[in-house]
Design a protein around this motif. Structure first.
Motif, mmCIF file in Angstrom:
data_model
loop_
_atom_site.group_PDB
_atom_site.id
_atom_site.type_symbol
_atom_site.label_atom_id
_atom_site.label_comp_id
_atom_site.label_asym_id
_atom_site.label_seq_id
_atom_site.Cartn_x
_atom_site.Cartn_y
_atom_site.Cartn_z
ATOM 1 N N ASP A 183 -63.087 -44.449 43.925
ATOM 2 C CA ASP A 183 -61.819 -44.911 44.514
ATOM 3 C C ASP A 183 -61.990 -45.422 45.939
ATOM 4 O OD1 ASP A 183 -60.344 -44.238 42.225
ATOM 5 O OD2 ASP A 183 -60.195 -42.145 42.870
ATOM 6 N N GLU A 184 -63.238 -45.563 46.408
ATOM 7 C CA GLU A 184 -63.482 -45.967 47.791
ATOM 8 C C GLU A 184 -63.735 -47.468 47.888
ATOM 9 O OE1 GLU A 184 -66.723 -45.301 51.422
ATOM 10 O OE2 GLU A 184 -67.009 -44.327 49.471
ATOM 11 N N PRO A 185 -62.837 -48.218 48.524
ATOM 12 C CA PRO A 185 -63.082 -49.656 48.711
ATOM 13 C C PRO A 185 -64.046 -49.887 49.872
ATOM 14 C CG PRO A 185 -60.951 -49.065 49.636
ATOM 15 C CD PRO A 185 -61.517 -47.812 49.026
ATOM 16 N N ILE A 186 -65.053 -50.737 49.650
ATOM 17 C CA ILE A 186 -66.061 -51.034 50.664
ATOM 18 C C ILE A 186 -66.106 -52.540 50.854
ATOM 19 C CG2 ILE A 186 -68.488 -50.842 51.315
ATOM 20 C CD1 ILE A 186 -68.665 -48.443 49.369
ATOM 21 N N THR A 187 -65.880 -52.992 52.081
ATOM 22 C CA THR A 187 -65.926 -54.418 52.394
ATOM 23 C C THR A 187 -66.947 -54.750 53.470
ATOM 24 O OG1 THR A 187 -64.137 -54.185 54.008
ATOM 25 C CG2 THR A 187 -63.505 -54.759 51.741
ATOM 26 N N GLU A 188 -67.330 -53.771 54.298
ATOM 27 C CA GLU A 188 -68.254 -54.016 55.389
ATOM 28 C C GLU A 188 -69.701 -53.813 54.944
ATOM 29 O OE1 GLU A 188 -67.412 -55.213 58.389
ATOM 30 O OE2 GLU A 188 -65.398 -55.357 57.513
ATOM 31 N N GLY B 209 -76.326 -54.006 47.362
ATOM 32 C CA GLY B 209 -76.528 -55.090 46.407
ATOM 33 C C GLY B 209 -75.264 -55.423 45.637
ATOM 34 N N LEU B 210 -74.528 -54.401 45.231
ATOM 35 C CA LEU B 210 -73.271 -54.618 44.526
ATOM 36 C C LEU B 210 -72.257 -55.326 45.418
ATOM 37 C CD1 LEU B 210 -73.054 -51.131 42.790
ATOM 38 C CD2 LEU B 210 -73.277 -53.321 41.594
ATOM 39 N N LEU B 211 -72.174 -54.903 46.672
ATOM 40 C CA LEU B 211 -71.249 -55.548 47.598
ATOM 41 C C LEU B 211 -71.639 -57.009 47.826
ATOM 42 C CD1 LEU B 211 -68.864 -55.440 49.564
ATOM 43 C CD2 LEU B 211 -70.440 -54.562 51.308
#
Length: 331
Positions: free
Chosen positions: A309-314, A221-223
């Motif tokens: 610190d974990e970037p999530i784009t998928e 949901g945040l993504l």
């Protein structure tokens, strides 16, 4: 793998194929947007419409279906008022199953003040479990999109992560998990908290964006808010509320509380100077909420959720799907 069609596939094959143009449509199909907004013909407010299916929860599918459908209307700033229900049943299903689903639909709709105004039901040879699809409608004077988050806004989460997923774990898998029976019983009671209409009525007075996390949980949901708003959301995992029952069941099942069905929580972004008032109004209404992060402008690259610190784009897959697949394989 079951689950939602990917945003890339929707962009490539669906969002540009939406029938005739209509100037009364304020918000149509778009990445991260779960409801449409349509100007009333007389100009008196906005009609909000959303549809949602539910098929994987074996227990109380009707009880879950109403809030799952109406939450998208509520987080768009409207009060859910009307529902249509399509109920598809496996051929040979006992009529008591239809009665149970209809009873659950009736009770859940009454609780939020919505009327079931139509629908369809039939038996289908290809189905192995009931499939329920609902369309919810409501009206508002101020439509709140998923894609309205602005840099500098604070991210707010109501209740806690994984409320719907916790109830499903307890109902569908609890007997096979090493958890205290009292924890399982309390977790099954989370079904009564799936609706976010009460907190949406409070938060909509402040929000730049609101969203109902469902499949993939709070993390997904945040993504989706980040993608719809073209921003970066920086979220502190430790700030995300996780209830004792959720933690226990997720640990026993080996799943992430932030990545299981998240209905029951409301994700919102509010201006920094409105945060204290928003949280105070929620507390005064007896509703739990916490500030869990901040909206940042993009500095190149794709919209993203930065969880610690974990970037999530998928897109994030829900951790419950492998459990259902394993259960089906054992049958």
């Amino acid at each position: 793998m079951p689950g939602k069609v990917s945003p890339d596939d929707l962009l490539a094959h669906v969002f540009e194929r939406t029938g005739a143009a209509d100037e009364t449509i304020l918000q149509g199909p778009a990445d991260g947007e779960d409801a449409a907004a349509i100007d009333w013909p007389d100009g008196d407010g906005t009609l909000v419409v959303s549809s949602d299916p539910i098929s994987l929860a074996a227990s109380q599918v009707g009880r879950l279906g109403v809030p799952v459908a109406t939450n998208d209307v509520a987080v768009s700033g409207a009060d859910p008022r009307w529902l249509t229900a399509v109920v598809l049943l496996p051929t040979g299903t006992d009529e008591r199953t239809l009665e149970a689903i209809a009873t659950d639909l009736d009770e859940a709709a009454r609780e939020i003040g919505a009327s079931i105004v139509g629908g369809h039901s039939e038996y289908v040879d290809q189905l192995e479990r009931p499939l329920l699809s609902l369309t919810a409608m409501g009206s508002t004077d101020r439509f709140v999109p998923t894609g309205g988050a602005e840099p500098g806004d604070r991210v707010v989460l109501t209740k806690a992560a994984g409320i719907e997923g916790t109830a499903i774990l307890a109902a569908d898998f609890g007997g096979d998990l090493a958890v205290d029976p009292e924890i399982r019983e309390r977790a099954e009671g989370f079904l009564a908290e799936i609706s976010v209409a009460p907190e949406a009525r409070v938060v909509r007075e402040y929000a730049t964006a609101m969203h109902d996390p469902t499949e993939g949980g709070v993390a997904a949901g945040l993504l989706e808010v980040a993608r719809a708003s073209n921003v970066r959301l920086e979220v502190d995992r430790d700030a995300v509320p996780v209830r004792e029952e959720t933690a226990a069941l997720c640990e026993a099942a080996g799943v992430d509380p932030l990545c299981i069905f998240g209905s029951g929580a409301l994700v919102a972004t509010v201006p920094e100077d409105a945060l204290e008032d928003c949280l105070a109004d929620l507390e005064n209404a007896g509703l739990e909420a916490a500030a869990i992060g901040t909206v940042r402008a993009l500095e190149g690259g794709d919209p993203e959720l930065v969880l610690d610190d974990e970037p999530i784009t998928e897109p994030i897959e829900d951790d419950l799907y492998p459990l259902w697949e394993a259960a089906d394989a054992d049958d």
